[in-house]
Scaffold this motif. Structure first.
Motif, PDB file in Angstrom:
ATOM      1  N   TYR A  84       0.828  -1.202   0.000  1.00 41.39           N
ATOM      2  CA  TYR A  84       0.000   0.000   0.000  1.00 41.39           C
ATOM      3  C   TYR A  84       0.862   1.251   0.000  1.00 41.39           C
ATOM      4  CZ  TYR A  84       0.638   0.073   5.154  1.00 41.39           C
ATOM      5  OH  TYR A  84       1.152   0.091   6.433  1.00 41.39           O
ATOM      6  N   VAL A  85       0.208   2.373  -0.209  1.00 40.02           N
ATOM      7  CA  VAL A  85       0.864   3.672  -0.209  1.00 40.02           C
ATOM      8  C   VAL A  85       0.394   4.421   1.028  1.00 40.02           C
ATOM      9  CG1 VAL A  85       1.141   5.855  -1.467  1.00 40.02           C
ATOM     10  CG2 VAL A  85       0.961   3.697  -2.729  1.00 40.02           C
ATOM     11  N   ALA A  86       1.339   5.045   1.713  1.00 42.10           N
ATOM     12  CA  ALA A  86       1.022   5.845   2.895  1.00 42.10           C
ATOM     13  C   ALA A  86       1.880   7.104   2.872  1.00 42.10           C
ATOM     14  CB  ALA A  86       1.285   5.049   4.170  1.00 42.10           C
ATOM     15  N   GLY A  87       1.451   8.095   3.607  1.00 43.75           N
ATOM     16  CA  GLY A  87       2.228   9.314   3.729  1.00 43.75           C
ATOM     17  C   GLY A  87       1.452  10.538   3.318  1.00 43.75           C
ATOM     18  N   SER A  88       2.026  11.660   3.613  1.00 43.54           N
ATOM     19  CA  SER A  88       1.388  12.944   3.334  1.00 43.54           C
ATOM     20  C   SER A  88       1.955  13.552   2.066  1.00 43.54           C
ATOM     21  CB  SER A  88       1.632  13.920   4.492  1.00 43.54           C
ATOM     22  OG  SER A  88       1.096  13.414   5.676  1.00 43.54           O
ATOM     23  N   SER A  89       1.079  14.071   1.233  1.00 43.82           N
ATOM     24  CA  SER A  89       1.558  14.818   0.069  1.00 43.82           C
ATOM     25  C   SER A  89       1.867  16.253   0.478  1.00 43.82           C
ATOM     26  CB  SER A  89       0.536  14.782  -1.057  1.00 43.82           C
ATOM     27  OG  SER A  89      -0.699  15.286  -0.605  1.00 43.82           O
ATOM     28  N   VAL A  90       1.263  16.706   1.540  1.00 46.03           N
ATOM     29  CA  VAL A  90       1.554  18.019   2.122  1.00 46.03           C
ATOM     30  C   VAL A  90       1.578  17.863   3.635  1.00 46.03           C
ATOM     31  CG1 VAL A  90       0.561  19.351   0.232  1.00 46.03           C
ATOM     32  CG2 VAL A  90      -0.879  18.694   2.143  1.00 46.03           C
ATOM     33  N   ILE A  91       2.294  18.744   4.306  1.00 46.13           N
ATOM     34  CA  ILE A  91       2.342  18.679   5.764  1.00 46.13           C
ATOM     35  C   ILE A  91       1.815  19.981   6.352  1.00 46.13           C
ATOM     36  CG2 ILE A  91       4.252  17.035   5.824  1.00 46.13           C
ATOM     37  CD1 ILE A  91       6.063  19.362   6.655  1.00 46.13           C
ATOM     38  N   PRO A  92       1.273  19.910   7.580  1.00 50.95           N
ATOM     39  CA  PRO A  92       0.794  21.130   8.231  1.00 50.95           C
ATOM     40  C   PRO A  92       1.934  22.134   8.430  1.00 50.95           C
ATOM     41  CG  PRO A  92       0.046  19.174   9.397  1.00 50.95           C
ATOM     42  CD  PRO A  92       1.045  18.722   8.381  1.00 50.95           C
ATOM     43  N   LEU A  93       1.593  23.404   8.359  1.00 46.72           N
ATOM     44  CA  LEU A  93       2.602  24.453   8.509  1.00 46.72           C
ATOM     45  C   LEU A  93       3.305  24.392   9.862  1.00 46.72           C
ATOM     46  CD1 LEU A  93       0.831  27.471   6.779  1.00 46.72           C
ATOM     47  CD2 LEU A  93       2.827  26.203   5.977  1.00 46.72           C
ATOM     48  N   ASP A  94       2.586  23.975  10.911  1.00 44.59           N
ATOM     49  CA  ASP A  94       3.247  23.920  12.213  1.00 44.59           C
ATOM     50  C   ASP A  94       4.314  22.827  12.249  1.00 44.59           C
ATOM     51  OD1 ASP A  94       1.261  21.946  12.190  1.00 44.59           O
ATOM     52  OD2 ASP A  94       0.722  22.235  14.291  1.00 44.59           O
ATOM     53  N   LEU A  95       4.081  21.690  11.588  1.00 46.01           N
ATOM     54  CA  LEU A  95       5.121  20.659  11.512  1.00 46.01           C
ATOM     55  C   LEU A  95       6.282  21.134  10.650  1.00 46.01           C
ATOM     56  CD1 LEU A  95       3.420  17.153  11.216  1.00 46.01           C
ATOM     57  CD2 LEU A  95       4.908  17.993  13.017  1.00 46.01           C
ATOM     58  N   ASP A  96       5.979  21.863   9.609  1.00 41.76           N
ATOM     59  CA  ASP A  96       7.001  22.468   8.778  1.00 41.76           C
ATOM     60  C   ASP A  96       7.898  23.365   9.640  1.00 41.76           C
ATOM     61  OD1 ASP A  96       7.809  23.064   5.886  1.00 41.76           O
ATOM     62  OD2 ASP A  96       7.412  25.088   6.631  1.00 41.76           O
ATOM     63  N   GLN A  97       7.284  24.180  10.469  1.00 32.16           N
ATOM     64  CA  GLN A  97       8.030  25.071  11.354  1.00 32.16           C
ATOM     65  C   GLN A  97       8.849  24.281  12.374  1.00 32.16           C
ATOM     66  OE1 GLN A  97       8.642  28.288  11.237  1.00 32.16           O
ATOM     67  NE2 GLN A  97       9.938  28.062  13.026  1.00 32.16           N
ATOM     68  N   ALA A  98       8.276  23.209  12.917  1.00 32.41           N
ATOM     69  CA  ALA A  98       9.006  22.384  13.883  1.00 32.41           C
ATOM     70  C   ALA A  98      10.241  21.758  13.236  1.00 32.41           C
ATOM     71  CB  ALA A  98       8.091  21.298  14.455  1.00 32.41           C
ATOM     72  N   ILE A  99      10.100  21.294  12.007  1.00 32.02           N
ATOM     73  CA  ILE A  99      11.243  20.698  11.299  1.00 32.02           C
ATOM     74  C   ILE A  99      12.345  21.744  11.115  1.00 32.02           C
ATOM     75  CG2 ILE A  99      12.012  19.770   9.066  1.00 32.02           C
ATOM     76  CD1 ILE A  99       9.204  18.361   8.953  1.00 32.02           C
ATOM     77  N   ILE A 100      11.970  22.934  10.685  1.00 30.06           N
ATOM     78  CA  ILE A 100      12.963  24.002  10.509  1.00 30.06           C
ATOM     79  C   ILE A 100      13.599  24.372  11.846  1.00 30.06           C
ATOM     80  CG2 ILE A 100      13.249  26.446   9.882  1.00 30.06           C
ATOM     81  CD1 ILE A 100      11.122  25.948   7.672  1.00 30.06           C
ATOM     82  N   ALA A 101      12.800  24.429  12.915  1.00 26.04           N
ATOM     83  CA  ALA A 101      13.334  24.766  14.236  1.00 26.04           C
ATOM     84  C   ALA A 101      14.339  23.716  14.709  1.00 26.04           C
ATOM     85  CB  ALA A 101      12.192  24.913  15.247  1.00 26.04           C
ATOM     86  N   PHE A 102      14.013  22.447  14.514  1.00 26.32           N
ATOM     87  CA  PHE A 102      14.938  21.389  14.909  1.00 26.32           C
ATOM     88  C   PHE A 102      16.216  21.439  14.085  1.00 26.32           C
ATOM     89  CE2 PHE A 102      11.471  18.972  17.034  1.00 26.32           C
ATOM     90  CZ  PHE A 102      12.154  18.663  18.205  1.00 26.32           C
ATOM     91  N   VAL A 103      16.087  21.639  12.774  1.00 22.33           N
ATOM     92  CA  VAL A 103      17.274  21.733  11.926  1.00 22.33           C
ATOM     93  C   VAL A 103      18.136  22.901  12.399  1.00 22.33           C
ATOM     94  CG1 VAL A 103      18.123  22.271   9.597  1.00 22.33           C
ATOM     95  CG2 VAL A 103      16.272  20.614   9.903  1.00 22.33           C
ATOM     96  N   GLY A 104      17.507  24.041  12.660  1.00 22.81           N
ATOM     97  CA  GLY A 104      18.242  25.203  13.147  1.00 22.81           C
ATOM     98  C   GLY A 104      18.933  24.940  14.470  1.00 22.81           C
ATOM     99  N   GLY A 105      18.239  24.263  15.372  1.00 25.22           N
ATOM    100  CA  GLY A 105      18.842  23.935  16.662  1.00 25.22           C
ATOM    101  C   GLY A 105      20.043  23.021  16.522  1.00 25.22           C
ATOM    102  N   LEU A 106      19.915  22.002  15.686  1.00 20.57           N
ATOM    103  CA  LEU A 106      21.032  21.077  15.482  1.00 20.57           C
ATOM    104  C   LEU A 106      22.189  21.722  14.734  1.00 20.57           C
ATOM    105  CD1 LEU A 106      19.016  17.872  14.567  1.00 20.57           C
ATOM    106  CD2 LEU A 106      20.375  18.234  16.638  1.00 20.57           C
TER     107      LEU A 106
END
Length: 176
Positions: free
Chosen positions: A121-143
Motif C-alpha cells: 500500500y501507499v502511505a504518507g502525506s503529500s503536504v504537511i501542516p505548517l506547524d510541523l514544517d516550522q518544527a522541522i525548521i526549528a529542529f534543523v536550526g537547533g542542530l
C-alpha cells in the motif's frame, strides 16, 4: 497546509538566515534526520512511500503507516505455491476508527506452508501542516547552530514550541 511535502533547502536557509552554500549538504542531512525523528515521535509518515506489510493469517489487520493513501495489492502464495493476487472484491477497508485504517478479508484462501499474506500500500502525506514544517525548521536550526544543546547527553528538553507541535500531532496519530 503547504503545497510541498517538506521544507526545501532554500526555505530552511531563509529561515536560518544562511546565505552561503558551504553547509548545504549538512543542512539536507540534518533535515532528513529531523524528518526521521518527527516520524518516529509522532507516528506520522511525512513523505509518501510504498509500504509492504506481512500477515500470517486472513484476519482484520491494521495498516501500520499513517496516513493511509491506497492499497496497491494483496498477494499470497496459494496451496500450489503460486503467487496470487487477491481480487479487490475479496477484501475491504475499514476506516471507522480514525485515524487507523484496517483491511478486512472476505475470502480466506489456503496459504502455502511457511508463506505470508503480503499487503502492498501507499502511505504518507503529500503536504504537511505548517506547524510541523516550522518544527522541522526549528529542529534543523537547533542542530545546526548548537548541536550539543539538543543532544541526549545534555539532558535538555527540545525547544518547547517544537515539542508542543510534535505532541499535538502525536495525539492525532495512531500512536496515541
Amino acid at each position: 497546509y503547504r503545497s510541498t511535502p517538506m521544507p526545501t533547502l532554500q526555505q530552511i536557509k531563509l529561515a536560518l538566515k544562511i546565505s552561503h552554500t558551504t553547509d548545504d549538504a549538512e543542512l539536507l542531512r540534518l533535515r532528513e534526520a529531523v524528518i526521521s525523528l518527527v516520524e518516529n515521535y509522532t507516528g506520522l509518515t511525512l513523505q509518501t512511500k510504498s509500504v509492504t506489510q506481512y500477515s500470517n493469517f486472513w484476519m482484520r489487520t491494521r495498516l501500520n503507516d499513517f496516513p493511509f493513501v491506497s492499497i496497491t495489492s494483496v498477494q499470497y502464495y496459494n496451496s500450489l505455491n503460486v503467487l496470487t493476487t487477491l481480487p479487490t472484491a475479496d477484501w475491504f477497508l475499514d476506516k471507522s476508527d480514525p485515524p487507523a485504517t484496517f483491511i478486512n478479508f472476505l475470502d480466506y484462501p489456503s496459504l502455502y506452508e511457511g508463506t505470508q499474506i503480503v499487503v502492498n500500500y501507499v502511505a504518507g502525506s503529500s503536504v504537511i501542516p505548517l506547524d510541523l514544517d516550522q518544527a522541522i525548521i526549528a529542529f534543523v536550526g537547533g542542530l545546526y547552530n548548537n548541536p550539543e544543546h539538543l543532544s541526549p547527553i545534555s539532558l535538555q528538553e527540545v525547544p518547547l514550541s517544537a515539542k508542543f507541535i510534535l505532541d499535538n500531532h502525536k495525539n492525532k496519530s495512531v500512536l496515541s
